[in-house]
Design a protein around this motif. Sequence first.
Motif, PDB file in Angstrom:
ATOM      1  N   ARG A  18      37.075  49.695  50.615  1.00  0.00           N
ATOM      2  CA  ARG A  18      35.929  48.948  51.134  1.00  0.00           C
ATOM      3  C   ARG A  18      34.748  49.137  50.183  1.00  0.00           C
ATOM      4  O   ARG A  18      34.508  50.235  49.699  1.00  0.00           O
ATOM      5  CB  ARG A  18      35.518  49.454  52.521  1.00  0.00           C
ATOM      6  N   ALA A  19      34.009  48.086  49.948  1.00  0.00           N
ATOM      7  CA  ALA A  19      32.777  48.179  49.163  1.00  0.00           C
ATOM      8  C   ALA A  19      31.595  47.957  50.100  1.00  0.00           C
ATOM      9  O   ALA A  19      31.765  47.639  51.282  1.00  0.00           O
ATOM     10  CB  ALA A  19      32.771  47.156  48.031  1.00  0.00           C
ATOM     11  N   ARG A  20      30.416  48.134  49.590  1.00  0.00           N
ATOM     12  CA  ARG A  20      29.192  47.928  50.379  1.00  0.00           C
ATOM     13  C   ARG A  20      28.229  47.144  49.510  1.00  0.00           C
ATOM     14  O   ARG A  20      27.730  47.645  48.502  1.00  0.00           O
ATOM     15  CB  ARG A  20      28.586  49.269  50.791  1.00  0.00           C
ATOM     16  N   VAL A  21      27.974  45.897  49.901  1.00  0.00           N
ATOM     17  CA  VAL A  21      27.127  45.021  49.082  1.00  0.00           C
ATOM     18  C   VAL A  21      26.175  44.256  49.992  1.00  0.00           C
ATOM     19  O   VAL A  21      26.597  43.400  50.773  1.00  0.00           O
ATOM     20  CB  VAL A  21      27.974  44.008  48.268  1.00  0.00           C
ATOM     21  N   GLY A  22      24.888  44.578  49.912  1.00  0.00           N
ATOM     22  CA  GLY A  22      23.877  43.831  50.661  1.00  0.00           C
ATOM     23  C   GLY A  22      24.141  43.728  52.147  1.00  0.00           C
ATOM     24  O   GLY A  22      23.941  42.678  52.741  1.00  0.00           O
ATOM     25  N   GLY A  23      24.608  44.801  52.755  1.00  0.00           N
ATOM     26  CA  GLY A  23      24.876  44.784  54.183  1.00  0.00           C
ATOM     27  C   GLY A  23      26.246  44.237  54.543  1.00  0.00           C
ATOM     28  O   GLY A  23      26.600  44.184  55.719  1.00  0.00           O
ATOM     29  N   ARG A  24      27.039  43.809  53.548  1.00  0.00           N
ATOM     30  CA  ARG A  24      28.398  43.326  53.789  1.00  0.00           C
ATOM     31  C   ARG A  24      29.401  44.392  53.342  1.00  0.00           C
ATOM     32  O   ARG A  24      29.090  45.254  52.525  1.00  0.00           O
ATOM     33  CB  ARG A  24      28.649  42.025  53.030  1.00  0.00           C
ATOM     34  N   TYR A  25      30.611  44.320  53.904  1.00  0.00           N
ATOM     35  CA  TYR A  25      31.635  45.309  53.598  1.00  0.00           C
ATOM     36  C   TYR A  25      32.946  44.618  53.205  1.00  0.00           C
ATOM     37  O   TYR A  25      33.894  44.545  53.996  1.00  0.00           O
ATOM     38  CB  TYR A  25      31.848  46.236  54.800  1.00  0.00           C
ATOM     39  N   PRO A  26      33.011  44.059  52.007  1.00  0.00           N
ATOM     40  CA  PRO A  26      34.233  43.378  51.560  1.00  0.00           C
ATOM     41  C   PRO A  26      35.280  44.371  51.059  1.00  0.00           C
ATOM     42  O   PRO A  26      34.981  45.516  50.713  1.00  0.00           O
ATOM     43  CB  PRO A  26      33.729  42.502  50.418  1.00  0.00           C
ATOM     44  N   LEU A  27      36.525  43.889  51.005  1.00  0.00           N
ATOM     45  CA  LEU A  27      37.591  44.651  50.374  1.00  0.00           C
ATOM     46  C   LEU A  27      37.625  44.294  48.891  1.00  0.00           C
ATOM     47  O   LEU A  27      37.479  43.133  48.524  1.00  0.00           O
ATOM     48  CB  LEU A  27      38.949  44.303  50.997  1.00  0.00           C
ATOM     49  N   VAL A  28      37.807  45.294  48.043  1.00  0.00           N
ATOM     50  CA  VAL A  28      37.914  45.064  46.602  1.00  0.00           C
ATOM     51  C   VAL A  28      39.077  45.872  46.063  1.00  0.00           C
ATOM     52  O   VAL A  28      39.487  46.882  46.649  1.00  0.00           O
ATOM     53  CB  VAL A  28      36.612  45.438  45.860  1.00  0.00           C
ATOM     54  N   ALA A  29      39.613  45.433  44.950  1.00  0.00           N
ATOM     55  CA  ALA A  29      40.718  46.127  44.293  1.00  0.00           C
ATOM     56  C   ALA A  29      40.230  46.723  42.978  1.00  0.00           C
ATOM     57  O   ALA A  29      39.454  46.094  42.257  1.00  0.00           O
ATOM     58  CB  ALA A  29      41.874  45.160  44.040  1.00  0.00           C
ATOM     59  N   ALA A  30      40.679  47.928  42.692  1.00  0.00           N
ATOM     60  CA  ALA A  30      40.310  48.606  41.451  1.00  0.00           C
ATOM     61  C   ALA A  30      41.561  49.200  40.814  1.00  0.00           C
ATOM     62  O   ALA A  30      42.550  49.494  41.504  1.00  0.00           O
ATOM     63  CB  ALA A  30      39.278  49.696  41.722  1.00  0.00           C
ATOM     64  N   HIS A  31      41.516  49.385  39.512  1.00  0.00           N
ATOM     65  CA  HIS A  31      42.662  49.921  38.786  1.00  0.00           C
ATOM     66  C   HIS A  31      42.772  51.431  38.979  1.00  0.00           C
ATOM     67  O   HIS A  31      41.758  52.146  39.034  1.00  0.00           O
ATOM     68  CB  HIS A  31      42.544  49.616  37.288  1.00  0.00           C
ATOM     69  N   LEU A  32      44.015  51.896  39.052  1.00  0.00           N
ATOM     70  CA  LEU A  32      44.248  53.337  39.053  1.00  0.00           C
ATOM     71  C   LEU A  32      43.865  53.892  37.682  1.00  0.00           C
ATOM     72  O   LEU A  32      43.995  53.195  36.669  1.00  0.00           O
ATOM     73  CB  LEU A  32      45.712  53.631  39.362  1.00  0.00           C
TER      74      LEU A  32
END
Length: 419
Positions: free
Chosen positions: A71-85
Amino acid sequence: MANGVWHTQYDIEINLTRPDLGADGYPGLLEEIMTSVSERNPQLLECLAHRAGKPCASETGGKSPWMFIRRARVGGRYPLVAAHLPITHKPTPAESDQHKATKERIVQAAVQFGLSADAEVGLPSRRGVTDAMVTGPAGVRIGWEIQYSPLSPSSVHRRSVIAMEHDITPLWVAKDDRAALIDRAPWARVDDMSWKKIADGSEMIIRGGYRHLQVWRCLSSSALHCPDTEGAGHCGAIHAEWFLPALCDPPKPSVRIEDLILTSATGDSVPVFVPSRGGGRVGRHMWVPRADCGTWRELTGQWDPLPKAQEPEAGDEITFSEQEVDWTCRAGEEGWFKSDVRPVRDLGQPTGGFTLARMPAQRQRRSTWITAVERTAAAAALGCPPWEVGPCLQCSQLMRRYGRNAAMACNACRTEACP
């Protein structure tokens, strides 16, 4: 950060911006991709660019084309994001030296106290591994989880529930006052120390997660502020709140990690969940002395040490923006997706909020009718045994009425009679 990944087992594209993840017919898919990498196939999720045979910036840089979801936190929103291992030769998160040193210190300290302790203990159901298991003389089992790296709230809750299903009390250790695990389960926060200091036995103070109950009558002579008037006055009621050791009156000694290792296993320190003033399942988790827990239970009637379920908090609710998947590898790009700074969760402020209203000066019932809650609160505030509590003959306020050096009337009434 990416808004989509490729699921190598199902051979499907996953769109993290859609509630159904862009894939129908896969129940439990969200929970599956949110599972910690250490508990699943590390090559389960693949960079879309790598899958399409396009340049993967992460792999080109000698790192990994495999990914994890958070989960990320951007401007009061909580979207799902993918990151590399981070690395290719060992995709699972490597334990830091701090982690290893803390785990070894817990086990060694427990053994020195004569307790049973082991590291890396698997659960009978094979649904997880506890960093350090400490067993007390009465069979109380404490599962220590050292979590110095970020972890999602859902993972903390899921692993804590699994532990409790096996009669293991989870105890999470953090070093960051912004850690998501704070108040999601029983926890303790220590200083950010080097592994050498941890291994050498340098003092590890519990900075957050351990509290003492303070019960006081809200008078002008009290050193503690009135929680109901925000420190602007004194209401005359009896308050009960949980304070950090240094903020108690008088201050309590600091609690070291060795103290908590011993007292949690022997039952002299117990976990308590204090609901917020609004009620429900949102509140504070803390470790407290057993005697303070008994007083709190008598005052409030709260008997469950841990909540059976948790209501969603900010950060638990995922925000879906319904966008198209971007197949370009964004690894290493600055400013493309930046999460807001995580808020401080360990504020150190008093919590609890129990207030016993001031009793009326002229009660219609007999003055000897004192409820159990009134007696317990007054005894804790006055610092005397409950059986020495009684009503003032003049105003009926509870006071130390019986026992050695007791009086028939309270200080206020005696002062008014003999100024």
